[in-house]
Scaffold this motif. Sequence first.
Motif, short mmCIF file in Angstrom:
data_model
loop_
_atom_site.label_atom_id
_atom_site.label_comp_id
_atom_site.label_asym_id
_atom_site.label_seq_id
_atom_site.Cartn_x
_atom_site.Cartn_y
_atom_site.Cartn_z
N TYR A 89 0.85 -1.17 0.00
CA TYR A 89 0.00 0.00 0.00
C TYR A 89 0.89 1.23 0.00
CZ TYR A 89 -3.34 -3.41 1.80
OH TYR A 89 -4.13 -4.52 1.98
N PRO A 90 0.44 2.31 -0.59
CA PRO A 90 1.21 3.56 -0.49
C PRO A 90 1.31 3.98 0.98
CG PRO A 90 -0.54 3.76 -2.13
CD PRO A 90 -0.75 2.46 -1.42
N GLU A 91 2.43 4.59 1.34
CA GLU A 91 2.64 4.99 2.73
C GLU A 91 1.65 6.05 3.19
OE1 GLU A 91 6.63 5.86 3.88
OE2 GLU A 91 7.42 4.23 2.65
N SER A 92 1.10 6.80 2.27
CA SER A 92 0.20 7.88 2.64
C SER A 92 -1.22 7.40 2.95
CB SER A 92 0.15 8.92 1.52
OG SER A 92 -0.36 8.31 0.34
N VAL A 93 -1.50 6.12 2.75
CA VAL A 93 -2.84 5.61 2.97
C VAL A 93 -3.14 5.53 4.47
CG1 VAL A 93 -4.32 3.57 2.74
CG2 VAL A 93 -2.90 4.29 0.83
N GLN A 94 -4.30 6.05 4.84
CA GLN A 94 -4.76 5.92 6.22
C GLN A 94 -5.97 4.99 6.19
OE1 GLN A 94 -6.04 9.53 8.06
NE2 GLN A 94 -6.68 8.51 9.93
N PHE A 95 -5.88 3.88 6.92
CA PHE A 95 -6.95 2.90 6.92
C PHE A 95 -7.99 3.24 7.97
CE2 PHE A 95 -3.43 0.48 5.09
CZ PHE A 95 -4.06 -0.10 4.01
N TYR A 96 -9.25 3.06 7.61
CA TYR A 96 -10.34 3.18 8.56
C TYR A 96 -10.77 1.79 9.02
CZ TYR A 96 -10.42 7.93 6.92
OH TYR A 96 -10.06 9.20 6.61
#
Length: 147
Positions: A89-96
């Motif tokens: 996953y891209p490092e900038s992804v924030q998972f909910y």
Amino acid sequence: MFGNLGVFDRDLFGQMERMRREMEQLFGDWRGASGIRSVAAGSFPAINIGGSPEQVDVYVFAPGIDPKQLDVSLQQNLLTLTGERPLSYPESVQFYRRERFDGKFRRVLSLPEDVDPDKVTAHYRDGVLHIQVKRAETVKPRRIEVQ
């Protein structure tokens, strides 16, 4: 005697959620098995095991895994399955919410004692690993004709 029955805490579910978070903080995020034949929630890969008088069939539901990265071994009646499911996953992804498993895994399954470790086949197709383990010839029931 029943004077407080009319007073009902309107935030009952909020308090239960707060208590769940505190318990999780205290004991960690442990979700144990719910029955003697169950595994903990989130166990990967999911597995079905069935049998017949001739063989034991193990179905491992492992989509997105290179079959060459799977290691299957059988010692006595313990079937061990190890592998890794890499997801990037891209490092900038924030998972909910994250429900898809990634990383290394290991499952050890106890098979019936009459399996033959020399007669095992494994085939991977469409994300399902099918392992067939033949039963030992000496333990199969033999029909005896009565004269």
